[in-house]
Write a protein that holds these residues in place. Structure first.
Motif, PDB file in Angstrom:
ATOM      1  N   GLY A 125       7.289 -15.415 -18.104  1.00  0.00           N
ATOM      2  CA  GLY A 125       7.983 -15.955 -16.940  1.00  0.00           C
ATOM      3  C   GLY A 125       7.364 -15.382 -15.680  1.00  0.00           C
ATOM      4  O   GLY A 125       6.811 -14.295 -15.687  1.00  0.00           O
ATOM      5  N   LEU A 126       7.455 -16.136 -14.603  1.00  0.00           N
ATOM      6  CA  LEU A 126       6.900 -15.705 -13.328  1.00  0.00           C
ATOM      7  C   LEU A 126       8.048 -15.438 -12.363  1.00  0.00           C
ATOM      8  O   LEU A 126       8.897 -16.288 -12.159  1.00  0.00           O
ATOM      9  CB  LEU A 126       5.963 -16.771 -12.763  1.00  0.00           C
ATOM     10  N   ASN A 127       8.044 -14.250 -11.788  1.00  0.00           N
ATOM     11  CA  ASN A 127       9.109 -13.821 -10.888  1.00  0.00           C
ATOM     12  C   ASN A 127       8.598 -13.720  -9.465  1.00  0.00           C
ATOM     13  O   ASN A 127       7.448 -13.330  -9.237  1.00  0.00           O
ATOM     14  CB  ASN A 127       9.634 -12.447 -11.309  1.00  0.00           C
ATOM     15  N   ALA A 128       9.471 -14.011  -8.525  1.00  0.00           N
ATOM     16  CA  ALA A 128       9.183 -13.774  -7.111  1.00  0.00           C
ATOM     17  C   ALA A 128       9.692 -12.381  -6.766  1.00  0.00           C
ATOM     18  O   ALA A 128      10.522 -11.822  -7.481  1.00  0.00           O
ATOM     19  CB  ALA A 128       9.882 -14.821  -6.250  1.00  0.00           C
ATOM     20  N   VAL A 129       9.192 -11.818  -5.692  1.00  0.00           N
ATOM     21  CA  VAL A 129       9.688 -10.525  -5.234  1.00  0.00           C
ATOM     22  C   VAL A 129      11.154 -10.648  -4.848  1.00  0.00           C
ATOM     23  O   VAL A 129      11.950  -9.755  -5.104  1.00  0.00           O
ATOM     24  CB  VAL A 129       8.833  -9.999  -4.057  1.00  0.00           C
ATOM     25  N   ASP A 130      11.524 -11.792  -4.268  1.00  0.00           N
ATOM     26  CA  ASP A 130      12.915 -12.054  -3.896  1.00  0.00           C
ATOM     27  C   ASP A 130      13.715 -12.363  -5.158  1.00  0.00           C
ATOM     28  O   ASP A 130      13.471 -13.382  -5.815  1.00  0.00           O
ATOM     29  CB  ASP A 130      12.961 -13.238  -2.936  1.00  0.00           C
ATOM     30  N   PRO A 131      14.679 -11.513  -5.546  1.00  0.00           N
ATOM     31  CA  PRO A 131      15.418 -11.741  -6.788  1.00  0.00           C
ATOM     32  C   PRO A 131      16.312 -12.980  -6.747  1.00  0.00           C
ATOM     33  O   PRO A 131      16.787 -13.430  -7.779  1.00  0.00           O
ATOM     34  CB  PRO A 131      16.264 -10.469  -6.946  1.00  0.00           C
ATOM     35  N   LEU A 136      10.194 -18.833 -12.996  1.00  0.00           N
ATOM     36  CA  LEU A 136       9.473 -19.974 -13.549  1.00  0.00           C
ATOM     37  C   LEU A 136       9.205 -19.701 -15.029  1.00  0.00           C
ATOM     38  O   LEU A 136       8.605 -18.689 -15.380  1.00  0.00           O
ATOM     39  CB  LEU A 136       8.141 -20.170 -12.822  1.00  0.00           C
ATOM     40  N   THR A 137       9.666 -20.596 -15.899  1.00  0.00           N
ATOM     41  CA  THR A 137       9.531 -20.352 -17.337  1.00  0.00           C
ATOM     42  C   THR A 137       8.788 -21.449 -18.086  1.00  0.00           C
ATOM     43  O   THR A 137       8.436 -21.247 -19.248  1.00  0.00           O
ATOM     44  CB  THR A 137      10.924 -20.190 -17.979  1.00  0.00           C
ATOM     45  N   GLY A 163       6.829 -19.979  -2.424  1.00  0.00           N
ATOM     46  CA  GLY A 163       6.576 -18.540  -2.450  1.00  0.00           C
ATOM     47  C   GLY A 163       5.573 -18.183  -3.520  1.00  0.00           C
ATOM     48  O   GLY A 163       4.987 -19.042  -4.168  1.00  0.00           O
ATOM     49  N   THR A 164       5.380 -16.883  -3.705  1.00  0.00           N
ATOM     50  CA  THR A 164       4.452 -16.374  -4.709  1.00  0.00           C
ATOM     51  C   THR A 164       5.243 -15.850  -5.893  1.00  0.00           C
ATOM     52  O   THR A 164       6.194 -15.092  -5.725  1.00  0.00           O
ATOM     53  CB  THR A 164       3.575 -15.246  -4.119  1.00  0.00           C
ATOM     54  N   TYR A 165       4.832 -16.238  -7.079  1.00  0.00           N
ATOM     55  CA  TYR A 165       5.467 -15.843  -8.329  1.00  0.00           C
ATOM     56  C   TYR A 165       4.395 -15.232  -9.229  1.00  0.00           C
ATOM     57  O   TYR A 165       3.281 -15.755  -9.314  1.00  0.00           O
ATOM     58  CB  TYR A 165       6.083 -17.053  -9.037  1.00  0.00           C
ATOM     59  N   THR A 180      -2.791 -11.277 -16.402  1.00  0.00           N
ATOM     60  CA  THR A 180      -1.780 -11.550 -15.399  1.00  0.00           C
ATOM     61  C   THR A 180      -1.902 -12.997 -14.929  1.00  0.00           C
ATOM     62  O   THR A 180      -2.952 -13.612 -15.033  1.00  0.00           O
ATOM     63  CB  THR A 180      -1.929 -10.620 -14.177  1.00  0.00           C
ATOM     64  N   LEU A 181      -0.802 -13.502 -14.407  1.00  0.00           N
ATOM     65  CA  LEU A 181      -0.741 -14.862 -13.897  1.00  0.00           C
ATOM     66  C   LEU A 181       0.045 -14.838 -12.604  1.00  0.00           C
ATOM     67  O   LEU A 181       1.103 -14.221 -12.527  1.00  0.00           O
ATOM     68  CB  LEU A 181      -0.050 -15.775 -14.926  1.00  0.00           C
ATOM     69  N   SER A 182      -0.500 -15.480 -11.574  1.00  0.00           N
ATOM     70  CA  SER A 182       0.169 -15.536 -10.282  1.00  0.00           C
ATOM     71  C   SER A 182       0.001 -16.932  -9.709  1.00  0.00           C
ATOM     72  O   SER A 182      -1.080 -17.510  -9.807  1.00  0.00           O
ATOM     73  CB  SER A 182      -0.453 -14.492  -9.340  1.00  0.00           C
ATOM     74  N   ILE A 183       1.063 -17.476  -9.145  1.00  0.00           N
ATOM     75  CA  ILE A 183       0.963 -18.772  -8.485  1.00  0.00           C
ATOM     76  C   ILE A 183       1.625 -18.689  -7.107  1.00  0.00           C
ATOM     77  O   ILE A 183       2.531 -17.907  -6.898  1.00  0.00           O
ATOM     78  CB  ILE A 183       1.587 -19.925  -9.298  1.00  0.00           C
ATOM     79  N   ARG A 184       1.121 -19.506  -6.214  1.00  0.00           N
ATOM     80  CA  ARG A 184       1.692 -19.614  -4.868  1.00  0.00           C
ATOM     81  C   ARG A 184       2.059 -21.075  -4.662  1.00  0.00           C
ATOM     82  O   ARG A 184       1.208 -21.947  -4.740  1.00  0.00           O
ATOM     83  CB  ARG A 184       0.688 -19.155  -3.823  1.00  0.00           C
ATOM     84  N   ILE A 185       3.344 -21.314  -4.409  1.00  0.00           N
ATOM     85  CA  ILE A 185       3.850 -22.655  -4.185  1.00  0.00           C
ATOM     86  C   ILE A 185       3.974 -22.870  -2.680  1.00  0.00           C
ATOM     87  O   ILE A 185       4.628 -22.073  -1.993  1.00  0.00           O
ATOM     88  CB  ILE A 185       5.218 -22.859  -4.868  1.00  0.00           C
ATOM     89  N   ALA A 186       3.346 -23.922  -2.186  1.00  0.00           N
ATOM     90  CA  ALA A 186       3.377 -24.209  -0.747  1.00  0.00           C
ATOM     91  C   ALA A 186       4.708 -24.809  -0.341  1.00  0.00           C
ATOM     92  O   ALA A 186       5.465 -25.327  -1.167  1.00  0.00           O
ATOM     93  CB  ALA A 186       2.243 -25.168  -0.394  1.00  0.00           C
TER      94      ALA A 186
END
Length: 187
Positions: A125-131, A136-137, A163-165, A180-186
């Motif tokens: 799962g991908l988490n944002a810094v903001d809880p 994203l699963t 945001g970034t997850y 690692t996996l990181s995505i940025r949603i515009a």
């Protein structure tokens, strides 16, 4: 922070109680202890619980951000290492095919350790810094049609906040981190 304090105090209380029982068994004399402040104990417990959850994520994040140039630390280059072994350079990268289903632009960053088996990889799962942002699963990793490559599929829900997850990719069989996996949603 309060939860960490609470957790720490409960651990301390447990050790004090265990020590007192052990000392009483040895000496047959009771040892009085003073009652801890419940509010401070709650704070310490929460703080320790928070730290125990966040520390592995911070370490993994820092490991992905810090890259060392081998020429700066005296290490041989990839070409020199390949020449020293059997004359053929060793591949230190893994090709990844990325398939994203999203209504908004998405930037994807994947880092995998060399020689991973595609069939055993899973993203937790991908988490944002903001809880407050949902995790994203809908992520899958599988062998690609082209041998030696991995296919990554991501589906971004329409209502996912921008945001970034980020998250880790692990081996499903042993649970060890493989990338690692990181995505940025515009917006």
């Amino acid at each position: 922070m309060a939860e960490g304090v609470e957790l720490a105090y409960s651990v301390i209380d447990k050790y004090i109680a265990d020590g007192r029982r052990t000392a009483e068994d040895i000496n047959s004399q009771p040892y009085p202890t003073r009652a801890p402040n419940d509010n401070l104990q709650d704070i310490l417990e929460r703080m320790l619980r928070f730290q125990s959850e966040m520390l592995p994520l911070w370490i993994e994040t820092l490991a992905t951000l810090v890259k060392v140039d081998p020429s700066r630390n005296g290490s041989a280059t990839t070409r020199e290492r390949g020449a020293a072994s059997n004359g053929s350079p060793k591949s230190e990268t893994m090709a990844v095919s990325i398939e994203v289903v999203s209504l908004r632009p998405v930037q994807v960053s994947v880092e995998l350790r060399p020689n991973v088996e595609a069939g055993s990889l899973v993203a937790l799962g991908l988490n944002a810094v903001d809880p407050g942002k949902p995790v994203l699963t809908d992520i899958s990793l599988m062998p690609d049609e082209i041998p030696g490559r991995i296919k990554l599929r991501l589906r971004i829900p329409e209502d996912q906040p921008p945001g970034t997850y980020s998250g880790v990719i692990v081996d499903r069989d042993c649970g060890e981190t493989r990338g690692t996996l990181s995505i940025r949603i515009a917006d």
